[in-house]
Design a protein around this motif. Sequence first.
Motif, PDB file in Angstrom:
ATOM      1  N   VAL A  77     -23.145   5.130  -4.989  1.00  0.00           N
ATOM      2  CA  VAL A  77     -22.109   4.452  -5.493  1.00  0.00           C
ATOM      3  C   VAL A  77     -22.480   2.935  -5.226  1.00  0.00           C
ATOM      4  O   VAL A  77     -22.173   2.552  -4.220  1.00  0.00           O
ATOM      5  N   SER A  78     -22.377   2.021  -6.282  1.00  0.00           N
ATOM      6  CA  SER A  78     -22.831   0.522  -6.038  1.00  0.00           C
ATOM      7  C   SER A  78     -21.492   0.038  -5.539  1.00  0.00           C
ATOM      8  O   SER A  78     -20.444   0.451  -5.391  1.00  0.00           O
ATOM      9  N   LYS A  79     -21.840  -0.982  -4.813  1.00  0.00           N
ATOM     10  CA  LYS A  79     -20.607  -1.916  -4.117  1.00  0.00           C
ATOM     11  C   LYS A  79     -19.631  -2.320  -5.036  1.00  0.00           C
ATOM     12  O   LYS A  79     -18.659  -1.994  -4.910  1.00  0.00           O
ATOM     13  N   GLU A  80     -20.215  -2.552  -6.255  1.00  0.00           N
ATOM     14  CA  GLU A  80     -19.264  -2.936  -7.255  1.00  0.00           C
ATOM     15  C   GLU A  80     -18.453  -2.012  -7.946  1.00  0.00           C
ATOM     16  O   GLU A  80     -17.354  -2.148  -8.085  1.00  0.00           O
ATOM     17  N   ASP A  81     -19.131  -0.757  -8.010  1.00  0.00           N
ATOM     18  CA  ASP A  81     -18.506   0.337  -8.592  1.00  0.00           C
ATOM     19  C   ASP A  81     -17.292   0.789  -7.381  1.00  0.00           C
ATOM     20  O   ASP A  81     -16.335   1.260  -8.098  1.00  0.00           O
ATOM     21  N   LEU A  82     -17.733   0.816  -6.364  1.00  0.00           N
ATOM     22  CA  LEU A  82     -16.873   1.469  -5.424  1.00  0.00           C
ATOM     23  C   LEU A  82     -15.561   0.455  -5.336  1.00  0.00           C
ATOM     24  O   LEU A  82     -14.490   1.041  -5.442  1.00  0.00           O
ATOM     25  N   GLU A  83     -15.776  -0.674  -5.355  1.00  0.00           N
ATOM     26  CA  GLU A  83     -14.702  -1.833  -5.528  1.00  0.00           C
ATOM     27  C   GLU A  83     -13.787  -1.662  -6.472  1.00  0.00           C
ATOM     28  O   GLU A  83     -12.465  -1.746  -6.427  1.00  0.00           O
ATOM     29  N   ARG A  84     -14.294  -1.407  -7.705  1.00  0.00           N
ATOM     30  CA  ARG A  84     -13.679  -1.431  -8.895  1.00  0.00           C
ATOM     31  C   ARG A  84     -12.861  -0.169  -9.132  1.00  0.00           C
ATOM     32  O   ARG A  84     -11.807  -0.339  -9.469  1.00  0.00           O
ATOM     33  N   SER A  85     -13.682   0.980  -8.584  1.00  0.00           N
ATOM     34  CA  SER A  85     -12.778   2.282  -9.026  1.00  0.00           C
ATOM     35  C   SER A  85     -11.835   2.572  -7.621  1.00  0.00           C
ATOM     36  O   SER A  85     -10.728   3.089  -7.954  1.00  0.00           O
ATOM     37  N   THR A  86     -11.887   1.804  -6.728  1.00  0.00           N
ATOM     38  CA  THR A  86     -11.203   1.754  -5.719  1.00  0.00           C
ATOM     39  C   THR A  86      -9.715   0.921  -6.087  1.00  0.00           C
ATOM     40  O   THR A  86      -8.420   1.444  -5.943  1.00  0.00           O
ATOM     41  N   ALA A  87      -9.904  -0.285  -6.659  1.00  0.00           N
ATOM     42  CA  ALA A  87      -8.825  -0.977  -7.035  1.00  0.00           C
ATOM     43  C   ALA A  87      -8.046  -0.256  -8.190  1.00  0.00           C
ATOM     44  O   ALA A  87      -6.860  -0.435  -8.353  1.00  0.00           O
TER      45      ALA A  87
END
Length: 106
Positions: A31-41
Amino acid sequence: MWSTARTLLVTAFAALALTACSAEISTTKQVSKEDLERSTADALEQRVGQRPEQIECPGAIDAEQGTKARCVLTHQGTSYGVSVTVTSVEGDNVKYDVAVDEKPMK
């Protein structure tokens, strides 16, 4: 009024420490950093009703059950630690729990 609204919102994010929310994303082996941050938000927004101003994670995580990451949620000048734990991987779909720390970071 602004102070009251801010307090209520920060309290809502802090209340997530008591109940984890889940996120799901399609991926291959990480899971890319960007996808992790977006999906967590996204998961926190669904739970609280307002999107945090910022979620910052250290990097990509492996798409393997049990993989953990520590991220930081910042909203209206208050930062909280966020624990993300991969709970299952089915093909390209990765599910994980998101839990916000009870107390703000110092």
